[in-house]
Design an enzyme around this catalytic site. Structure first.
Site, short mmCIF file in Angstrom:
data_model
loop_
_atom_site.label_atom_id
_atom_site.label_comp_id
_atom_site.label_asym_id
_atom_site.label_seq_id
_atom_site.Cartn_x
_atom_site.Cartn_y
_atom_site.Cartn_z
N HIS A 261 0.84 -1.21 0.00
CA HIS A 261 0.00 0.00 0.00
C HIS A 261 0.88 1.26 0.00
O HIS A 261 0.62 2.21 -0.73
CB HIS A 261 -0.88 0.06 1.27
CG HIS A 261 -1.92 -1.00 1.38
ND1 HIS A 261 -2.04 -1.81 2.50
CD2 HIS A 261 -2.91 -1.38 0.54
CE1 HIS A 261 -3.06 -2.62 2.33
NE2 HIS A 261 -3.61 -2.39 1.16
N LYS B 214 -18.35 -5.46 8.07
CA LYS B 214 -17.17 -6.23 7.69
C LYS B 214 -16.33 -6.53 8.93
O LYS B 214 -16.18 -5.68 9.80
CB LYS B 214 -16.34 -5.41 6.68
CG LYS B 214 -15.79 -6.23 5.55
CD LYS B 214 -15.18 -5.34 4.49
CE LYS B 214 -14.17 -6.09 3.65
NZ LYS B 214 -13.57 -5.24 2.63
N ARG C 261 -1.22 -5.91 -8.25
CA ARG C 261 -0.03 -6.68 -7.90
C ARG C 261 0.26 -7.73 -8.95
O ARG C 261 1.38 -7.95 -9.34
CB ARG C 261 -0.25 -7.39 -6.54
CG ARG C 261 -0.28 -6.44 -5.38
CD ARG C 261 -0.86 -7.07 -4.17
NE ARG C 261 -2.24 -7.45 -4.42
CZ ARG C 261 -3.07 -7.92 -3.52
NH1 ARG C 261 -2.65 -8.12 -2.28
NH2 ARG C 261 -4.30 -8.23 -3.83
N SER D 186 -2.72 -7.59 3.08
CA SER D 186 -2.97 -7.47 4.52
C SER D 186 -3.32 -8.83 5.11
O SER D 186 -2.90 -9.15 6.23
CB SER D 186 -4.12 -6.49 4.80
OG SER D 186 -3.78 -5.20 4.36
O1 PNS Z 1 -8.59 -2.82 0.23
P1 PNS Z 1 -9.86 -3.40 -0.32
O2 PNS Z 1 -10.61 -4.12 0.78
O3 PNS Z 1 -9.63 -4.24 -1.54
O4 PNS Z 1 -10.77 -2.15 -0.76
C1 PNS Z 1 -12.04 -2.35 -1.33
C2 PNS Z 1 -12.83 -1.04 -1.40
C3 PNS Z 1 -12.93 -0.38 -0.04
C4 PNS Z 1 -12.15 -0.10 -2.37
C5 PNS Z 1 -14.23 -1.40 -1.95
O5 PNS Z 1 -14.78 -2.44 -1.20
C6 PNS Z 1 -15.20 -0.21 -1.96
O6 PNS Z 1 -15.04 0.72 -2.70
N1 PNS Z 1 -16.24 -0.30 -1.09
C7 PNS Z 1 -17.24 0.74 -0.96
C8 PNS Z 1 -18.59 0.23 -1.47
C9 PNS Z 1 -18.73 0.48 -2.97
O7 PNS Z 1 -18.63 1.57 -3.47
N2 PNS Z 1 -19.02 -0.62 -3.72
C10 PNS Z 1 -19.21 -0.54 -5.15
C11 PNS Z 1 -17.97 -0.89 -5.93
S1 PNS Z 1 -17.64 -2.63 -5.84
#
Ligand code: PNS
Length: 161
Positions: A17, A41, A90, A128
């Site tokens: 990150h 979550k 990645r 993570s």
């Molecule tokens: O680090 P991560 O867990 O891969 O991040 C995921 C994240 C937070 C970017 C994604 O889950 C997100 O944008 N969640 C907010 C809900 C949303 O907008 N969902 C629609 C797009 S899938």
């Protein structure tokens, strides 16, 4: 003024990150690291602790700010006054999930642009969840995460044992 959001769970922040944030901070004028604060979550670290770890780990980057968000990323982007989202890639296996997320976001808000940055090859295996697993069994993590994450992980799993 080019402002972009780098969203994620950051449970906790890894060197992967950090690599993406550093690259993005060199390209854009301002990066908002947006931490998903979603009570449904399951996270290892509560939001307050994730934010403190991030604050400690990002202090050296003056154009990086920290915010939490709940709900849809597209709504948060509107609130921030930007249509730019950064995501890290990645390896090829990230692509399906990222593609799905990008197209979903674009359906919700047609001008939302997701900019992908490739992590350094040294971090291509890092996540993570991998770090949490290694730390849970008291493996070496100092080369995988910034010092604030390492300290928090050690404390968490020392408390648990
Ligand atoms: O680090 P991560 O867990 O891969 O991040 C995921 C994240 C937070 C970017 C994604 O889950 C997100 O944008 N969640 C907010 C809900 C949303 O907008 N969902 C629609 C797009 S899938």
């Amino acid at each position: 003024m080019r402002k972009a959001i780098y969203p994620g769970s950051f449970d906790p922040i890894t060197n992967g990150h950090l690599d993406i944030i550093g690259r993005a901070a060199g390209i854009f004028d301002e990066i908002i690291v947006a931490v998903l604060h979603n009570d449904d979550k399951q996270h290892l670290f509560p939001i307050g602790e994730r934010l403190q770890i991030l604050r400690d780990s990002l202090a050296h980057l003056p154009n990086v700010t920290l915010q939490t968000f709940n709900g849809l990323l597209v709504d948060f982007a509107v609130q921030c006054g930007t249509n730019l989202v950064i995501r890290g890639l990645r390896m090829v296996s990230d692509f399906d999930y990222e593609f799905q997320m990008t197209l979903t976001n674009r359906q919700l808000k047609s001008d939302l642009e997701t900019v992908f940055l490739m992590t350094d090859a040294a971090y291509s295996f890092l996540s993570s969840s991998v770090v949490r697993q290694v730390a849970a069994y008291h493996g070496k993590i100092d080369h995988l995460v910034p010092p604030a994450s390492a300290q928090a992980l050690r404390q968490r799993f020392a408390d648990a044992s």
